[in-house]
Scaffold this motif. Structure first.
Motif, PDB file in Angstrom:
ATOM      1  N   ARG A  48       0.822  -1.218   0.000  1.00  0.00           N
ATOM      2  CA  ARG A  48       0.000   0.000   0.000  1.00  0.00           C
ATOM      3  C   ARG A  48       0.853   1.264   0.000  1.00  0.00           C
ATOM      4  O   ARG A  48       0.326   2.372   0.012  1.00  0.00           O
ATOM      5  N   GLU A  49       2.161   1.110   0.010  1.00  0.00           N
ATOM      6  CA  GLU A  49       3.042   2.272   0.026  1.00  0.00           C
ATOM      7  C   GLU A  49       3.102   2.916  -1.368  1.00  0.00           C
ATOM      8  O   GLU A  49       2.783   2.296  -2.385  1.00  0.00           O
ATOM      9  N   ASP A  50       3.521   4.174  -1.364  1.00  0.00           N
ATOM     10  CA  ASP A  50       3.714   4.899  -2.631  1.00  0.00           C
ATOM     11  C   ASP A  50       5.103   4.582  -3.159  1.00  0.00           C
ATOM     12  O   ASP A  50       6.031   5.383  -3.065  1.00  0.00           O
ATOM     13  N   THR A  51       5.251   3.401  -3.706  1.00  0.00           N
ATOM     14  CA  THR A  51       6.548   2.943  -4.185  1.00  0.00           C
ATOM     15  C   THR A  51       6.959   3.691  -5.454  1.00  0.00           C
ATOM     16  O   THR A  51       6.101   4.257  -6.157  1.00  0.00           O
ATOM     17  N   PRO A  52       8.243   3.700  -5.777  1.00  0.00           N
ATOM     18  CA  PRO A  52       8.680   4.329  -7.027  1.00  0.00           C
ATOM     19  C   PRO A  52       7.982   3.738  -8.254  1.00  0.00           C
ATOM     20  O   PRO A  52       7.677   4.459  -9.211  1.00  0.00           O
ATOM     21  N   LEU A  53       7.718   2.444  -8.231  1.00  0.00           N
ATOM     22  CA  LEU A  53       7.039   1.811  -9.358  1.00  0.00           C
ATOM     23  C   LEU A  53       5.607   2.299  -9.477  1.00  0.00           C
ATOM     24  O   LEU A  53       5.097   2.508 -10.586  1.00  0.00           O
ATOM     25  N   PHE A  54       4.923   2.479  -8.356  1.00  0.00           N
ATOM     26  CA  PHE A  54       3.551   2.997  -8.388  1.00  0.00           C
ATOM     27  C   PHE A  54       3.542   4.437  -8.897  1.00  0.00           C
ATOM     28  O   PHE A  54       2.687   4.821  -9.701  1.00  0.00           O
ATOM     29  N   LYS A  55       4.492   5.233  -8.444  1.00  0.00           N
ATOM     30  CA  LYS A  55       4.589   6.612  -8.920  1.00  0.00           C
ATOM     31  C   LYS A  55       4.855   6.639 -10.423  1.00  0.00           C
ATOM     32  O   LYS A  55       4.226   7.402 -11.169  1.00  0.00           O
ATOM     33  N   ALA A  56       5.791   5.805 -10.854  1.00  0.00           N
ATOM     34  CA  ALA A  56       6.148   5.778 -12.273  1.00  0.00           C
ATOM     35  C   ALA A  56       4.977   5.329 -13.130  1.00  0.00           C
ATOM     36  O   ALA A  56       4.662   5.935 -14.157  1.00  0.00           O
ATOM     37  N   ALA A  57       4.303   4.250 -12.718  1.00  0.00           N
ATOM     38  CA  ALA A  57       3.198   3.717 -13.503  1.00  0.00           C
ATOM     39  C   ALA A  57       2.027   4.693 -13.561  1.00  0.00           C
ATOM     40  O   ALA A  57       1.394   4.861 -14.616  1.00  0.00           O
ATOM     41  N   SER A  58       1.730   5.343 -12.442  1.00  0.00           N
ATOM     42  CA  SER A  58       0.615   6.299 -12.411  1.00  0.00           C
ATOM     43  C   SER A  58       0.882   7.481 -13.333  1.00  0.00           C
ATOM     44  O   SER A  58       0.031   7.853 -14.157  1.00  0.00           O
ATOM     45  N   LEU A  59       2.061   8.069 -13.190  1.00  0.00           N
ATOM     46  CA  LEU A  59       2.403   9.221 -14.029  1.00  0.00           C
ATOM     47  C   LEU A  59       2.495   8.831 -15.494  1.00  0.00           C
ATOM     48  O   LEU A  59       2.025   9.557 -16.387  1.00  0.00           O
ATOM     49  N   LEU A  60       3.089   7.678 -15.764  1.00  0.00           N
ATOM     50  CA  LEU A  60       3.231   7.209 -17.139  1.00  0.00           C
ATOM     51  C   LEU A  60       1.869   6.932 -17.766  1.00  0.00           C
ATOM     52  O   LEU A  60       1.620   7.306 -18.921  1.00  0.00           O
ATOM     53  N   SER A  61       0.979   6.294 -17.031  1.00  0.00           N
ATOM     54  CA  SER A  61      -0.334   5.957 -17.579  1.00  0.00           C
ATOM     55  C   SER A  61      -1.136   7.207 -17.898  1.00  0.00           C
ATOM     56  O   SER A  61      -1.803   7.278 -18.941  1.00  0.00           O
ATOM     57  N   LEU A  62      -1.074   8.210 -17.033  1.00  0.00           N
ATOM     58  CA  LEU A  62      -1.799   9.457 -17.288  1.00  0.00           C
ATOM     59  C   LEU A  62      -1.210  10.199 -18.476  1.00  0.00           C
ATOM     60  O   LEU A  62      -1.942  10.644 -19.378  1.00  0.00           O
ATOM     61  N   GLY A  63       0.114  10.337 -18.519  1.00  0.00           N
ATOM     62  CA  GLY A  63       0.753  11.081 -19.605  1.00  0.00           C
ATOM     63  C   GLY A  63       0.551  10.434 -20.963  1.00  0.00           C
ATOM     64  O   GLY A  63       0.233  11.107 -21.952  1.00  0.00           O
ATOM     65  N   THR A  64       0.695   9.112 -21.031  1.00  0.00           N
ATOM     66  CA  THR A  64       0.588   8.441 -22.331  1.00  0.00           C
ATOM     67  C   THR A  64      -0.846   8.412 -22.839  1.00  0.00           C
ATOM     68  O   THR A  64      -1.084   8.561 -24.038  1.00  0.00           O
ATOM     69  N   ILE A  65      -1.830   8.226 -21.955  1.00  0.00           N
ATOM     70  CA  ILE A  65      -3.216   8.188 -22.441  1.00  0.00           C
ATOM     71  C   ILE A  65      -3.662   9.573 -22.900  1.00  0.00           C
ATOM     72  O   ILE A  65      -4.422   9.699 -23.877  1.00  0.00           O
ATOM     73  N   LEU A  66      -3.178  10.627 -22.255  1.00  0.00           N
ATOM     74  CA  LEU A  66      -3.522  11.979 -22.702  1.00  0.00           C
ATOM     75  C   LEU A  66      -2.878  12.286 -24.053  1.00  0.00           C
ATOM     76  O   LEU A  66      -3.520  12.875 -24.941  1.00  0.00           O
ATOM     77  N   LEU A  67      -1.629  11.886 -24.233  1.00  0.00           N
ATOM     78  CA  LEU A  67      -0.975  12.066 -25.533  1.00  0.00           C
ATOM     79  C   LEU A  67      -1.665  11.228 -26.600  1.00  0.00           C
ATOM     80  O   LEU A  67      -1.828  11.667 -27.752  1.00  0.00           O
ATOM     81  N   GLY A  68      -2.081  10.028 -26.229  1.00  0.00           N
ATOM     82  CA  GLY A  68      -2.790   9.179 -27.171  1.00  0.00           C
ATOM     83  C   GLY A  68      -4.107   9.783 -27.603  1.00  0.00           C
ATOM     84  O   GLY A  68      -4.473   9.729 -28.788  1.00  0.00           O
ATOM     85  N   MET A  69      -4.827  10.366 -26.661  1.00  0.00           N
ATOM     86  CA  MET A  69      -6.093  11.014 -27.011  1.00  0.00           C
ATOM     87  C   MET A  69      -5.873  12.209 -27.921  1.00  0.00           C
ATOM     88  O   MET A  69      -6.688  12.487 -28.821  1.00  0.00           O
ATOM     89  N   LEU A  70      -4.760  12.916 -27.723  1.00  0.00           N
ATOM     90  CA  LEU A  70      -4.433  14.032 -28.609  1.00  0.00           C
ATOM     91  C   LEU A  70      -4.235  13.537 -30.039  1.00  0.00           C
ATOM     92  O   LEU A  70      -4.740  14.142 -30.998  1.00  0.00           O
ATOM     93  N   CYS A  71      -3.511  12.426 -30.206  1.00  0.00           N
ATOM     94  CA  CYS A  71      -3.326  11.841 -31.538  1.00  0.00           C
ATOM     95  C   CYS A  71      -4.658  11.433 -32.148  1.00  0.00           C
ATOM     96  O   CYS A  71      -4.904  11.633 -33.344  1.00  0.00           O
ATOM     97  N   LEU A  72      -5.529  10.863 -31.328  1.00  0.00           N
ATOM     98  CA  LEU A  72      -6.826  10.400 -31.817  1.00  0.00           C
ATOM     99  C   LEU A  72      -7.682  11.566 -32.279  1.00  0.00           C
ATOM    100  O   LEU A  72      -8.319  11.511 -33.335  1.00  0.00           O
ATOM    101  N   VAL A  73      -7.681  12.645 -31.501  1.00  0.00           N
ATOM    102  CA  VAL A  73      -8.485  13.818 -31.853  1.00  0.00           C
ATOM    103  C   VAL A  73      -7.947  14.489 -33.115  1.00  0.00           C
ATOM    104  O   VAL A  73      -8.710  14.871 -34.010  1.00  0.00           O
TER     105      VAL A  73
END
Length: 318
Positions: A48-73
């Motif tokens: 349940r800790e805020d591990t580096p992997l959790f931080k990386a995955a959360s930030l990466l998932s948000l950034g990539t899906i937003l960039l992906g939506m930009l490409c789609l639009v």
């Protein structure tokens, strides 16, 4: 009389869905794969800790899906009217179902990011304290948020496969195996990307137990990817005439080179050789293998989208 449709093979010409769609498929796969795998590992291990992997995955998932939506639009005929797909829905359309999933998934990735990084915005002053306060409140509901995020993460990976497999004109694309391939490749490349960001930006120890576990999981991931590719190829070989004609995608043209050199050689070959020959897992092996896995996934997406369309467009009608 035979009418042959002649299309120019280029990066965008001769295909209905050009490169922005391939980039979107790539980014959405990275987003869902990274968050889904890391959250699954945390749930299974009771972390349940805020591990580096959790931080990386959360930030990466948000950034990539937003960039992906930009490409789609930007790929829409009228990008300024993209809001219409958020208002008008068709439950029988895979694209509408995907939009509905994204309306839940994107906010969930944002919530995960705020939870994971809530203590890292103190340099913003009052805004940083506000983010921390919101993050602490969200952390109290962490279990439910992360469970929903996990489910939708894998759903987004599968959706990208269902989206293009609905193109019934193209035998290489219109296969039931494609969603499974996109989940497997998204998981593999997303895991690699999350590991690189966790080590490079959030100081995850390169020899940590979590990274060791993810490294061991990469081998079955790669095996599943290869099995899915093999099944798609065999369905072309033993399928109907249109399917057999599409097998040329694997043997002829520039996209065959993208597949064999990029997807297979770089995406599978280099990490496999490095993993077998250099068991010490030095820093250089770690970074090269991760970047190769990500590059291979992009090449696979490009191959499926472009070769699938171009090798099916050369149709002869009597």
């Amino acid at each position: 009389m035979d009418d042959v449709l002649d299309f120019t093979i280029g990066l965008s010409q001769g295909v209905a869905w050009p490169w922005p769609i391939a980039v979107y498929l790539f980014l959405a796969g990275i987003s869902g794969g990274s968050l889904g795998v890391i959250l699954s590992m945390m749930k299974l291990r009771g972390i349940r800790e805020d591990t580096p992997l959790f931080k990386a995955a959360s930030l990466l998932s948000l950034g990539t899906i937003l960039l992906g939506m930009l490409c789609l639009v930007l790929d829409l005929t009228n990008p300024l009217f993209f809001w219409r797909i958020l208002v008008f829905y068709n439950p029988t359309s895979v694209m509408s179902v995907g939009v509905m999933m994204l309306l839940f998934y994107i906010p969930l990735t944002a919530l995960c990011t705020v939870i994971a990084l809530r203590h890292d915005f103190k340099w913003l002053g009052r805004l940083g304290r506000l983010i921390e306060t919101i993050g602490e409140w969200l952390n109290g509901h962490r279990g439910g948020i992360t469970w929903f995020a996990l489910i939708f993460a894998f759903g987004i990976c599968a959706y990208t496969g269902f989206l293009i497999s609905a193109l019934i004109r193209y035998p290489l694309i219109n296969t039931a195996v494609l969603p499974a391939l996109f989940v497997a490749s998204g998981v593999s490349a997303g895991t690699a990307a999350a590991k690189l960001i966790a080590v490079g930006f959030f100081h995850e120890p390169a020899n940590s137990d979590s990274l060791h576990l993810l490294h061991k999981a990469e081998w079955p991931m790669m095996a599943i990817e290869l099995a899915c590719i093999f099944m798609i190829a065999m369905s072309m070989v033993f399928g109907m005439a249109a399917d057999q004609a599409s097998i040329d995608a694997f043997t002829e043209g520039v996209w065959a080179q993208v597949f064999w050199i990029g997807a297979i050689g770089i995406g599978f070959g280099i990490p496999l050789v490095l993993g077998i020959c250099m068991r010490g897992h030095s820093a250089s092996v770690f970074w090269i293998s991760g970047l190769c896995a990500i590059t291979g996934m992009m090449c696979l997406r490009l191959f499926i989208l472009y070769a699938g369309q171009l090798n099916s467009l050369m149709q002869v009608t009597v």
